[in-house]
Design an enzyme around this catalytic site. Sequence first.
Site, PDB file in Angstrom:
ATOM      1  N   ALA A  65       0.864  -1.183   0.000  1.00 39.03           N
ATOM      2  CA  ALA A  65       0.000   0.000   0.000  1.00 39.03           C
ATOM      3  C   ALA A  65       0.899   1.231   0.000  1.00 39.03           C
ATOM      4  O   ALA A  65       2.055   1.174   0.423  1.00 39.03           O
ATOM      5  CB  ALA A  65      -0.887  -0.011   1.237  1.00 39.03           C
ATOM      6  N   GLY A 108       0.569  -5.053   0.643  1.00 40.77           N
ATOM      7  CA  GLY A 108      -0.611  -5.088  -0.222  1.00 40.77           C
ATOM      8  C   GLY A 108      -0.286  -5.635  -1.602  1.00 40.77           C
ATOM      9  O   GLY A 108      -1.163  -6.184  -2.279  1.00 40.77           O
ATOM     10  N   GLU A 111      -0.517  -9.235  -1.215  1.00 40.98           N
ATOM     11  CA  GLU A 111      -1.954  -9.550  -1.086  1.00 40.98           C
ATOM     12  C   GLU A 111      -2.648  -9.487  -2.438  1.00 40.98           C
ATOM     13  O   GLU A 111      -3.501 -10.315  -2.751  1.00 40.98           O
ATOM     14  CB  GLU A 111      -2.607  -8.577  -0.093  1.00 40.98           C
ATOM     15  CG  GLU A 111      -2.103  -8.801   1.322  1.00 40.98           C
ATOM     16  CD  GLU A 111      -2.645  -7.780   2.315  1.00 40.98           C
ATOM     17  OE1 GLU A 111      -2.421  -6.572   2.102  1.00 40.98           O
ATOM     18  OE2 GLU A 111      -3.285  -8.192   3.290  1.00 40.98           O
ATOM     19  N   GLU A 131       4.158  -5.448   6.954  1.00 42.98           N
ATOM     20  CA  GLU A 131       3.325  -4.476   7.675  1.00 42.98           C
ATOM     21  C   GLU A 131       3.701  -4.368   9.142  1.00 42.98           C
ATOM     22  O   GLU A 131       3.590  -3.302   9.751  1.00 42.98           O
ATOM     23  CB  GLU A 131       1.839  -4.854   7.555  1.00 42.98           C
ATOM     24  CG  GLU A 131       1.240  -4.704   6.168  1.00 42.98           C
ATOM     25  CD  GLU A 131       1.363  -5.958   5.306  1.00 42.98           C
ATOM     26  OE1 GLU A 131       2.213  -6.830   5.626  1.00 42.98           O
ATOM     27  OE2 GLU A 131       0.625  -6.075   4.327  1.00 42.98           O
TER      28      GLU A 131
HETATM   29  N1  DAK Z   1       4.572   3.375  -0.441  1.00 43.47           N
HETATM   30  C1  DAK Z   1       4.965   4.559  -0.931  1.00 43.47           C
HETATM   31  N2  DAK Z   1       6.144   4.760  -1.546  1.00 43.47           N
HETATM   32  C2  DAK Z   1       6.969   3.701  -1.648  1.00 43.47           C
HETATM   33  C3  DAK Z   1       6.635   2.429  -1.155  1.00 43.47           C
HETATM   34  C4  DAK Z   1       5.364   2.282  -0.513  1.00 43.47           C
HETATM   35  N3  DAK Z   1       4.923   1.108  -0.052  1.00 43.47           N
HETATM   36  N4  DAK Z   1       7.668   1.602  -1.391  1.00 43.47           N
HETATM   37  C5  DAK Z   1       8.582   2.317  -2.024  1.00 43.47           C
HETATM   38  N5  DAK Z   1       8.189   3.581  -2.179  1.00 43.47           N
HETATM   39  C6  DAK Z   1       8.901   4.695  -2.818  1.00 43.47           C
HETATM   40  C7  DAK Z   1      10.047   5.163  -1.941  1.00 43.47           C
HETATM   41  O1  DAK Z   1       9.574   6.065  -0.952  1.00 43.47           O
HETATM   42  C8  DAK Z   1      10.923   5.825  -2.956  1.00 43.47           C
HETATM   43  O2  DAK Z   1      10.402   7.084  -3.282  1.00 43.47           O
HETATM   44  P1  DAK Z   1      11.294   8.432  -3.114  1.00 43.47           P
HETATM   45  O3  DAK Z   1      11.713   8.450  -1.690  1.00 43.47           O
HETATM   46  O4  DAK Z   1      12.439   8.212  -4.066  1.00 43.47           O
HETATM   47  O5  DAK Z   1      10.372   9.532  -3.502  1.00 43.47           O
HETATM   48  C9  DAK Z   1      10.741   4.943  -4.192  1.00 43.47           C
HETATM   49  O6  DAK Z   1       9.537   4.244  -3.998  1.00 43.47           O
HETATM   50  C10 DAK Z   1      11.855   3.915  -4.352  1.00 43.47           C
HETATM   51  O7  DAK Z   1      11.937   3.175  -3.128  1.00 43.47           O
HETATM   52  P2  DAK Z   1      13.315   2.962  -2.350  1.00 43.47           P
HETATM   53  O8  DAK Z   1      14.251   4.095  -2.581  1.00 43.47           O
HETATM   54  O9  DAK Z   1      12.968   2.656  -0.933  1.00 43.47           O
HETATM   55  O10 DAK Z   1      13.880   1.678  -3.102  1.00 43.47           O
HETATM   56  P3  DAK Z   1      14.833   0.570  -2.516  1.00 43.47           P
HETATM   57  O11 DAK Z   1      15.188  -0.291  -3.668  1.00 43.47           O
HETATM   58  O12 DAK Z   1      15.924   1.154  -1.688  1.00 43.47           O
HETATM   59  O13 DAK Z   1      13.934  -0.276  -1.484  1.00 43.47           O
HETATM   60  C11 DAK Z   1      11.943  -1.479  -0.819  1.00 43.47           C
HETATM   61  C12 DAK Z   1      12.851  -1.006  -1.993  1.00 43.47           C
HETATM   62  C13 DAK Z   1      10.718  -2.157  -1.446  1.00 43.47           C
HETATM   63  C14 DAK Z   1      12.688  -2.479   0.038  1.00 43.47           C
HETATM   64  C15 DAK Z   1      11.530  -0.263   0.049  1.00 43.47           C
HETATM   65  O14 DAK Z   1      11.053   0.772  -0.815  1.00 43.47           O
HETATM   66  C16 DAK Z   1      10.475  -0.577   1.047  1.00 43.47           C
HETATM   67  O15 DAK Z   1      10.740  -1.162   2.114  1.00 43.47           O
HETATM   68  N6  DAK Z   1       9.231  -0.161   0.764  1.00 43.47           N
HETATM   69  C17 DAK Z   1       8.112  -0.327   1.694  1.00 43.47           C
HETATM   70  C18 DAK Z   1       7.628  -1.756   1.716  1.00 43.47           C
HETATM   71  C19 DAK Z   1       6.490  -1.935   2.707  1.00 43.47           C
HETATM   72  O16 DAK Z   1       6.660  -1.711   3.925  1.00 43.47           O
HETATM   73  N7  DAK Z   1       5.347  -2.359   2.214  1.00 43.47           N
HETATM   74  C20 DAK Z   1       4.147  -2.566   3.064  1.00 43.47           C
HETATM   75  C21 DAK Z   1       3.310  -1.286   3.113  1.00 43.47           C
HETATM   76  S1  DAK Z   1       1.920  -1.454   4.201  1.00 43.47           S
HETATM   77  C22 DAK Z   1      -5.718  -1.942   3.357  1.00 43.47           C
HETATM   78  C23 DAK Z   1      -5.288  -3.154   2.885  1.00 43.47           C
HETATM   79  C24 DAK Z   1      -3.922  -3.403   2.773  1.00 43.47           C
HETATM   80  C25 DAK Z   1      -3.000  -2.459   3.191  1.00 43.47           C
HETATM   81  C26 DAK Z   1      -3.447  -1.265   3.685  1.00 43.47           C
HETATM   82  C27 DAK Z   1      -4.820  -0.989   3.781  1.00 43.47           C
HETATM   83  N8  DAK Z   1      -7.134  -1.662   3.545  1.00 43.47           N
HETATM   84  C28 DAK Z   1      -8.048  -2.737   3.109  1.00 43.47           C
HETATM   85  C29 DAK Z   1      -7.588  -0.408   3.812  1.00 43.47           C
HETATM   86  C30 DAK Z   1      -1.594  -2.772   3.031  1.00 43.47           C
HETATM   87  C31 DAK Z   1      -0.617  -2.172   3.746  1.00 43.47           C
HETATM   88  C32 DAK Z   1       0.769  -2.265   3.261  1.00 43.47           C
HETATM   89  O17 DAK Z   1       1.084  -2.836   2.235  1.00 43.47           O
END
Ligand code: DAK
Length: 257
Positions: A65, A108, A111, A131
């Site tokens: 997400a 997400g 998912e 998450e």
């Molecule tokens: N959201 C927003 N931006 C993201 C992102 C994300 N999930 N993942 C990456 N980006 C952005 C980074 O911020 C960066 O943007 P800038 O800072 O350059 O502007 C760009 O993408 C490149 O990312 P990185 O520089 O971090 O790239 P790396 O290769 O160094 O790292 C990475 C890649 C995938 C390991 C890292 O970006 C990372 O850890 N990302 C977050 C992964 C994460 O935690 N995902 C889970 C999110 S929570 C719902 C249902 C489901 C959900 C929510 C609500 N409802 C039914 C309402 C789900 C929740 C989730 O998924």
Amino acid sequence: MPRTLAVLATEAGVRLITLQRPEALNALNTELLGELAAELDHAERDPDTRAVVITGSRKAFAAGADIKEMAERDLVGILNDPRVAHWQRIAAFSKPLIAAVNGFCLGGGCELAMHADILIAGEDARFGQPEINLGIMPGAGGTQRLLRAVGKSLAMQMVLTGEAIDARFAQRAGLVSEVTQPEFTVDRAIAIARVIAQKAPLAVRLAKEALLKAQDTDLASGLRFERHAFTVLAGTADRNEGIAAFQAKRRPEFTGQ
Ligand code: DAK
């Protein structure tokens, strides 16, 4: 025209949907989820679409997400979250859905991939539910679908540690059916979709429904559903065509009747 997706109707009843938010590793914001739900609604209604392939980029299927968007939502925003309805529409898609996954497939994103009926992964794909690192938990079916796909121990490990697994591990665990070289992931998914697209649509639809029943019902109810579905197909023109074509040693021409 969707802004966050590229949609291509390839040959022979297959539609390819590519997530396109490269600046955020295809993070699933409300706009993208809404456009994806609308595309799947469209594919659902389109009689010429027999199967859909969904993919991302070489670097990321989807990194979860959109965390920046999530940061703007308080509890009231979460209770009225439009993304919930988008996820429900995605989950309701009844035609075959194949995910071609390269790179990060997290939160997400994982998912979303698990909404697909078949998952094909490039060797460099990484699947995870991180998450927990944000102080939350999966909210789009991750706890339920992951456990059903990989079993209790690995699902617990992935969700509670937030650590990802690679494509080969995911295949051994049953999350993914095939692993390819990353440059061939989409081609392989389309090839599988093309095979399915040539089958009798009603048989495909009911077979998918029966298989999904196996995940969320007891054996007796699942067997009852299978028997009903099997009987329904016995009355279809495509069943007669399939048998007639076999006997005449020719290819069947299914009409969806
Ligand atoms: N959201 C927003 N931006 C993201 C992102 C994300 N999930 N993942 C990456 N980006 C952005 C980074 O911020 C960066 O943007 P800038 O800072 O350059 O502007 C760009 O993408 C490149 O990312 P990185 O520089 O971090 O790239 P790396 O290769 O160094 O790292 C990475 C890649 C995938 C390991 C890292 O970006 C990372 O850890 N990302 C977050 C992964 C994460 O935690 N995902 C889970 C999110 S929570 C719902 C249902 C489901 C959900 C929510 C609500 N409802 C039914 C309402 C789900 C929740 C989730 O998924």
